[in-house]
Design a protein around this motif. Structure first.
Motif, PDB file in Angstrom:
ATOM      1  N   UNK A  87      24.788  20.945  57.131  1.00  0.00           N
ATOM      2  CA  UNK A  87      25.614  20.739  58.309  1.00  0.00           C
ATOM      3  C   UNK A  87      26.670  19.656  58.170  1.00  0.00           C
ATOM      4  N   UNK A  88      26.574  18.821  57.124  1.00  0.00           N
ATOM      5  CA  UNK A  88      27.531  17.731  56.970  1.00  0.00           C
ATOM      6  C   UNK A  88      28.982  18.168  56.941  1.00  0.00           C
ATOM      7  N   UNK A  89      29.350  19.138  56.098  1.00  0.00           N
ATOM      8  CA  UNK A  89      30.735  19.608  56.097  1.00  0.00           C
ATOM      9  C   UNK A  89      31.177  20.182  57.444  1.00  0.00           C
ATOM     10  N   UNK A  90      30.242  20.840  58.145  1.00  0.00           N
ATOM     11  CA  UNK A  90      30.559  21.356  59.480  1.00  0.00           C
ATOM     12  C   UNK A  90      30.862  20.202  60.426  1.00  0.00           C
ATOM     13  N   UNK A  91      30.029  19.165  60.394  1.00  0.00           N
ATOM     14  CA  UNK A  91      30.234  18.013  61.258  1.00  0.00           C
ATOM     15  C   UNK A  91      31.575  17.343  60.961  1.00  0.00           C
ATOM     16  N   UNK A  92      31.917  17.207  59.686  1.00  0.00           N
ATOM     17  CA  UNK A  92      33.215  16.600  59.342  1.00  0.00           C
ATOM     18  C   UNK A  92      34.360  17.417  59.920  1.00  0.00           C
ATOM     19  N   UNK A  93      34.257  18.732  59.850  1.00  0.00           N
ATOM     20  CA  UNK A  93      35.304  19.580  60.427  1.00  0.00           C
ATOM     21  C   UNK A  93      35.420  19.356  61.928  1.00  0.00           C
ATOM     22  N   UNK A  94      34.296  19.253  62.605  1.00  0.00           N
ATOM     23  CA  UNK A  94      34.317  19.024  64.047  1.00  0.00           C
ATOM     24  C   UNK A  94      34.914  17.658  64.382  1.00  0.00           C
ATOM     25  N   UNK A  95      34.615  16.670  63.556  1.00  0.00           N
ATOM     26  CA  UNK A  95      35.183  15.332  63.764  1.00  0.00           C
ATOM     27  C   UNK A  95      36.695  15.376  63.594  1.00  0.00           C
ATOM     28  N   UNK A  96      37.172  16.059  62.566  1.00  0.00           N
ATOM     29  CA  UNK A  96      38.609  16.180  62.332  1.00  0.00           C
ATOM     30  C   UNK A  96      39.275  16.930  63.490  1.00  0.00           C
ATOM     31  N   UNK A  97      38.586  17.926  64.012  1.00  0.00           N
ATOM     32  CA  UNK A  97      39.132  18.688  65.139  1.00  0.00           C
ATOM     33  C   UNK A  97      39.104  17.903  66.444  1.00  0.00           C
ATOM     34  N   UNK A  98      38.409  16.758  66.459  1.00  0.00           N
ATOM     35  CA  UNK A  98      38.337  15.929  67.658  1.00  0.00           C
ATOM     36  C   UNK A  98      37.280  16.363  68.650  1.00  0.00           C
ATOM     37  N   UNK A  99      36.462  17.341  68.291  1.00  0.00           N
ATOM     38  CA  UNK A  99      35.447  17.848  69.213  1.00  0.00           C
ATOM     39  C   UNK A  99      34.146  17.048  69.142  1.00  0.00           C
ATOM     40  N   UNK A 100      33.938  16.316  68.055  1.00  0.00           N
ATOM     41  CA  UNK A 100      32.711  15.536  67.876  1.00  0.00           C
ATOM     42  C   UNK A 100      33.050  14.199  67.249  1.00  0.00           C
ATOM     43  N   UNK A 101      32.159  13.232  67.447  1.00  0.00           N
ATOM     44  CA  UNK A 101      32.240  11.988  66.698  1.00  0.00           C
ATOM     45  C   UNK A 101      30.884  11.756  66.058  1.00  0.00           C
ATOM     46  N   UNK A 102      30.884  11.062  64.934  1.00  0.00           N
ATOM     47  CA  UNK A 102      29.651  10.861  64.180  1.00  0.00           C
ATOM     48  C   UNK A 102      29.359   9.379  64.038  1.00  0.00           C
ATOM     49  N   UNK A 103      28.146   8.987  64.403  1.00  0.00           N
ATOM     50  CA  UNK A 103      27.660   7.621  64.222  1.00  0.00           C
ATOM     51  C   UNK A 103      26.699   7.600  63.041  1.00  0.00           C
ATOM     52  N   UNK A 104      26.927   6.686  62.095  1.00  0.00           N
ATOM     53  CA  UNK A 104      26.094   6.608  60.894  1.00  0.00           C
ATOM     54  C   UNK A 104      25.353   5.276  60.853  1.00  0.00           C
ATOM     55  N   UNK A 105      24.030   5.350  60.910  1.00  0.00           N
ATOM     56  CA  UNK A 105      23.183   4.187  60.673  1.00  0.00           C
ATOM     57  C   UNK A 105      22.583   4.361  59.282  1.00  0.00           C
ATOM     58  N   UNK A 106      22.995   3.499  58.356  1.00  0.00           N
ATOM     59  CA  UNK A 106      22.630   3.658  56.952  1.00  0.00           C
ATOM     60  C   UNK A 106      21.438   2.774  56.604  1.00  0.00           C
ATOM     61  N   UNK A 107      20.324   3.416  56.299  1.00  0.00           N
ATOM     62  CA  UNK A 107      19.091   2.719  55.948  1.00  0.00           C
ATOM     63  C   UNK A 107      19.043   2.443  54.448  1.00  0.00           C
ATOM     64  N   UNK A 108      18.083   1.619  54.042  1.00  0.00           N
ATOM     65  CA  UNK A 108      17.923   1.292  52.620  1.00  0.00           C
ATOM     66  C   UNK A 108      16.449   1.177  52.242  1.00  0.00           C
TER      67      UNK A 108
END
Length: 252
Positions: A87-108
């Motif tokens: 789903x990552x590439x799909x989400x990026x497309x939606x973000x570029x289209x302005x329909x979605x925004x993505x919040x990333x919490x990066x764990x380690x």
């Protein structure tokens, strides 16, 4: 924008669950096609910001209707599957289209399980990339070039090498931040935020974990995260519900 998240919670959960067992019924596009959506030319043009608590990087239009929150570890191979073939590439497309925004919490947390410091170094480097407003581009490059999980391959030298794949990222400020772990505090607080998001003994929720408008994608439909068609159906249905429930701006 007030999207009445509490009122929508039950509806959105039903939408997410429904997407795993049924095809797209087409109702979403009928309801939302008339709504103007600001879009961007490419991911390089999408705005990036840092959460108020300093733990999470936001990529996308702050007013986008759909909010997707991801918890990931740079060394996690399942995260790589989501980001590269799921789903990552799909989400990026939606973000570029302005329909979605993505919040990333990066764990380690994988460093502690597998040994080494690759996750911590990668998260620090991602935070340094954010300073150049190139988090999204570098995030994509890291997952495309992820080393084997058991290999502590995100070394300082490798992270700098991969940064060379992102136009304009390398420079004295970025290189120094990577070499000195300048954003150690971000690495630590992001990991704490990940642990707090867990529901199993305070160990974190596992990666990748994804929430849509505050509703965590349940185990019953987890596999849909790795199926582009199913994930698109989820986003489409959630978008339709939110668009229907969001009050339209009053006319001047």
């Amino acid at each position: 924008m007030n999207r009445a998240r509490g009122r929508l919670a039950a509806v959105l959960l039903a939408v997410v669950l429904g997407a795993a067992v049924g095809g797209c019924d087409g109702s979403g596009s009928d309801r939302t096609s008339a709504r103007p959506v600001p879009s961007y030319a490419a991911i390089t043009d999408v705005p990036e910001s840092l959460s108020l608590d300093g733990t999470t990087v936001t990529v996308g239009n702050p007013a986008a209707l759909v909010l997707v929150h991801l918890y990931e570890d740079p060394r996690c191979p399942t995260c790589k599957a989501f980001e590269t073939i799921g789903g990552g590439p799909v989400l990026r497309d939606w973000v570029v289209q302005g329909k979605a925004r993505a919040d990333y919490t990066m764990a380690s947390f994988l460093d502690g399980r597998l040994g080494g410091h690759g996750s911590e170094k990668a998260v620090n480097a991602l935070r340094a990339a954010f300073e150049q407003k190139k988090f999204a581009e570098y995030h994509e490059v890291l997952y495309q070039n992820q080393p084997e999980e058991t290999v502590d391959g995100f070394t300082t030298a490798r992270l700098l090498e991969l940064a060379g794949k992102v136009e304009g990222l390398r420079g004295p400020a970025f290189d120094s931040a990577v070499k000195t772990m300048k954003y150690r505090n971000f690495v630590d607080t992001a990991q704490v935020a990940y642990v707090r998001a867990g529901r199993r003994g305070g160990n974190g929720p596992g990666t990748p974990t994804l929430e849509i408008d505050g509703i965590r994608v349940p185990d019953e439909t987890y596999n849909s995260l790795f199926d582009k068609t199913a994930f698109t159906q989820i986003l489409t249905r959630v978008y339709a519900v939110i668009a229907r429930e969001t009050p339209k701006p009053a006319r001047a």
